[in-house]
Design a protein around this motif. Structure first.
Motif, PDB file in Angstrom:
ATOM      1  N   SER A 278       5.124  -6.484  -1.716  1.00 48.58           N
ATOM      2  CA  SER A 278       6.166  -5.988  -2.624  1.00 48.58           C
ATOM      3  C   SER A 278       6.047  -4.473  -2.823  1.00 48.58           C
ATOM      4  O   SER A 278       7.048  -3.804  -3.097  1.00 48.58           O
ATOM      5  CB  SER A 278       6.077  -6.711  -3.970  1.00 48.58           C
ATOM      6  OG  SER A 278       4.776  -6.607  -4.498  1.00 48.58           O
ATOM      7  N   ASN A 279       4.838  -3.955  -2.706  1.00 46.40           N
ATOM      8  CA  ASN A 279       4.660  -2.499  -2.882  1.00 46.40           C
ATOM      9  C   ASN A 279       4.768  -1.782  -1.543  1.00 46.40           C
ATOM     10  O   ASN A 279       3.781  -1.356  -0.953  1.00 46.40           O
ATOM     11  CB  ASN A 279       3.314  -2.194  -3.551  1.00 46.40           C
ATOM     12  CG  ASN A 279       2.123  -2.747  -2.788  1.00 46.40           C
ATOM     13  OD1 ASN A 279       2.236  -3.763  -2.097  1.00 46.40           O
ATOM     14  ND2 ASN A 279       0.970  -2.090  -2.896  1.00 46.40           N
ATOM     15  N   ARG A 280       5.997  -1.635  -1.076  1.00 42.64           N
ATOM     16  CA  ARG A 280       6.261  -1.006   0.213  1.00 42.64           C
ATOM     17  C   ARG A 280       5.961   0.487   0.188  1.00 42.64           C
ATOM     18  O   ARG A 280       6.084   1.138  -0.852  1.00 42.64           O
ATOM     19  CB  ARG A 280       7.733  -1.205   0.591  1.00 42.64           C
ATOM     20  CG  ARG A 280       8.109  -2.653   0.853  1.00 42.64           C
ATOM     21  CD  ARG A 280       9.601  -2.828   0.990  1.00 42.64           C
ATOM     22  NE  ARG A 280       9.920  -4.178   1.449  1.00 42.64           N
ATOM     23  CZ  ARG A 280       9.974  -4.532   2.724  1.00 42.64           C
ATOM     24  NH1 ARG A 280       9.777  -3.624   3.658  1.00 42.64           N
ATOM     25  NH2 ARG A 280      10.215  -5.765   3.069  1.00 42.64           N
ATOM     26  N   THR A 281       5.601   1.023   1.352  1.00 45.08           N
ATOM     27  CA  THR A 281       5.437   2.464   1.493  1.00 45.08           C
ATOM     28  C   THR A 281       6.802   3.104   1.711  1.00 45.08           C
ATOM     29  O   THR A 281       7.565   2.663   2.580  1.00 45.08           O
ATOM     30  CB  THR A 281       4.529   2.791   2.696  1.00 45.08           C
ATOM     31  OG1 THR A 281       3.232   2.235   2.483  1.00 45.08           O
ATOM     32  CG2 THR A 281       4.412   4.298   2.911  1.00 45.08           C
ATOM     33  N   VAL A 282       7.127   4.108   0.911  1.00 47.13           N
ATOM     34  CA  VAL A 282       8.346   4.896   1.154  1.00 47.13           C
ATOM     35  C   VAL A 282       8.035   5.822   2.330  1.00 47.13           C
ATOM     36  O   VAL A 282       7.111   6.643   2.264  1.00 47.13           O
ATOM     37  CB  VAL A 282       8.748   5.702  -0.092  1.00 47.13           C
ATOM     38  CG1 VAL A 282       9.981   6.553   0.207  1.00 47.13           C
ATOM     39  CG2 VAL A 282       9.016   4.754  -1.255  1.00 47.13           C
ATOM     40  N   PHE A 283       8.790   5.642   3.413  1.00 47.84           N
ATOM     41  CA  PHE A 283       8.415   6.234   4.702  1.00 47.84           C
ATOM     42  C   PHE A 283       9.585   7.051   5.255  1.00 47.84           C
ATOM     43  O   PHE A 283      10.749   6.656   5.120  1.00 47.84           O
ATOM     44  CB  PHE A 283       8.046   5.118   5.676  1.00 47.84           C
ATOM     45  CG  PHE A 283       7.402   5.576   6.953  1.00 47.84           C
ATOM     46  CD1 PHE A 283       6.051   5.882   7.000  1.00 47.84           C
ATOM     47  CD2 PHE A 283       8.155   5.692   8.121  1.00 47.84           C
ATOM     48  CE1 PHE A 283       5.449   6.303   8.181  1.00 47.84           C
ATOM     49  CE2 PHE A 283       7.552   6.108   9.320  1.00 47.84           C
ATOM     50  CZ  PHE A 283       6.195   6.415   9.343  1.00 47.84           C
ATOM     51  N   PRO A 284       9.296   8.173   5.911  1.00 49.56           N
ATOM     52  CA  PRO A 284      10.382   9.036   6.410  1.00 49.56           C
ATOM     53  C   PRO A 284      11.286   8.325   7.422  1.00 49.56           C
ATOM     54  O   PRO A 284      10.792   7.743   8.390  1.00 49.56           O
ATOM     55  CB  PRO A 284       9.641  10.199   7.081  1.00 49.56           C
ATOM     56  CG  PRO A 284       8.282  10.201   6.457  1.00 49.56           C
ATOM     57  CD  PRO A 284       7.967   8.764   6.146  1.00 49.56           C
ATOM     58  N   LEU A 285      12.579   8.416   7.194  1.00 51.49           N
ATOM     59  CA  LEU A 285      13.550   7.881   8.141  1.00 51.49           C
ATOM     60  C   LEU A 285      13.461   8.637   9.471  1.00 51.49           C
ATOM     61  O   LEU A 285      13.593   8.046  10.547  1.00 51.49           O
ATOM     62  CB  LEU A 285      14.960   8.008   7.544  1.00 51.49           C
ATOM     63  CG  LEU A 285      16.147   7.609   8.392  1.00 51.49           C
ATOM     64  CD1 LEU A 285      16.108   6.118   8.727  1.00 51.49           C
ATOM     65  CD2 LEU A 285      17.450   7.944   7.667  1.00 51.49           C
TER      66      LEU A 285
END
Ligand code: CU
Length: 212
Positions: free
Chosen positions: A48-55
């Motif tokens: 549930s705690n996803r990494t916010v990752f560069p598009l």
């Protein structure tokens, strides 16, 4: 007797030292060596705690404990991909990074630009999962990371600063552009040679990915 014990110990030691560990983005769970030959290192469900990752202009940072290895990245746009077929489309595995071969042990970074991957569903805000596929000679190994893609985030500075082999992701983007152009400069030729080599690696690695 003494020598054979030494030999056995060496074999066991090699087994313990082998494999790879994903450093960034953070994997689904703590590294479990014995599970790495299985889907997502044994972690079957998305966190549930996803990494916010560069598009765009992302980086994968991993530690290789094999001296010569092949790696690639497959991508799923399912919310909870829990089997290999969730990383597949009608045209085969969805490749975030094509398979490449590299020598050297220790930390290694390579670029991943999901915005240009042509995978359906890749966009700002999308939840995706990447699975790193690695073969260092003792079978195919897998680790996963659950991400939320963002057009407004960049790779953390402490990650890029540890990427001694990758000086700039924008350099990689420029190289990829050169490969598809008619440029005849030395950089372009180098890329063309590399592309032919990668085709062979891809063929080899696709045989190691589970058939779907
Ligand atoms: Cu290994």
């Amino acid at each position: 007797m003494y020598l054979s014990s030494i030999a056995l110990a060496a074999v066991l030691f090699t087994g313990v030292q082998a494999h790879f560990q994903l450093q960034y983005p953070i994997p689904r769970g703590p590294f479990v060596e014995d599970s790495e030959p299985t889907f997502c290192d044994g972690y079957n469900d998305a966190v549930s705690n996803r990494t916010v990752f560069p598009l765009s202009n992302g980086i994968i940072n991993m530690n290789s404990e094999h001296p010569l290895w092949t790696a690639g990245v497959i991508v799923s746009t399912f919310q909870d991909p829990n089997n290999f077929s969730d990383f597949n489309s009608s045209s085969g595995y969805q490749m975030g990074v094509q398979f490449f071969q590299q020598s050297g042990e220790g930390l290694y970074c390579f670029p991943i630009d999901l915005a240009t991957s042509n995978i359906s569903g890749i966009e700002d805000g999308a939840n995706v999962t990447i699975q790193i596929v690695f073969d260092g000679g003792d079978g195919t190994l897998y680790q996963c990371a659950d991400l939320t893609l963002s057009a407004n985030t960049t790779v953390p500075a402490d990650t890029t600063s540890s990427c001694t082999n990758v000086t700039s992701t924008s350099t990689s983007t420029a190289t990829a552009t050169a490969a598809s152009s008619t440029s005849t400069n030395s950089a372009g030729k180098e890329v063309q040679v590399a592309s032919g080599f990668i085709v062979g690696v891809v063929t080899m690695m696709m045989a190691l990915l589970p058939a779907l």
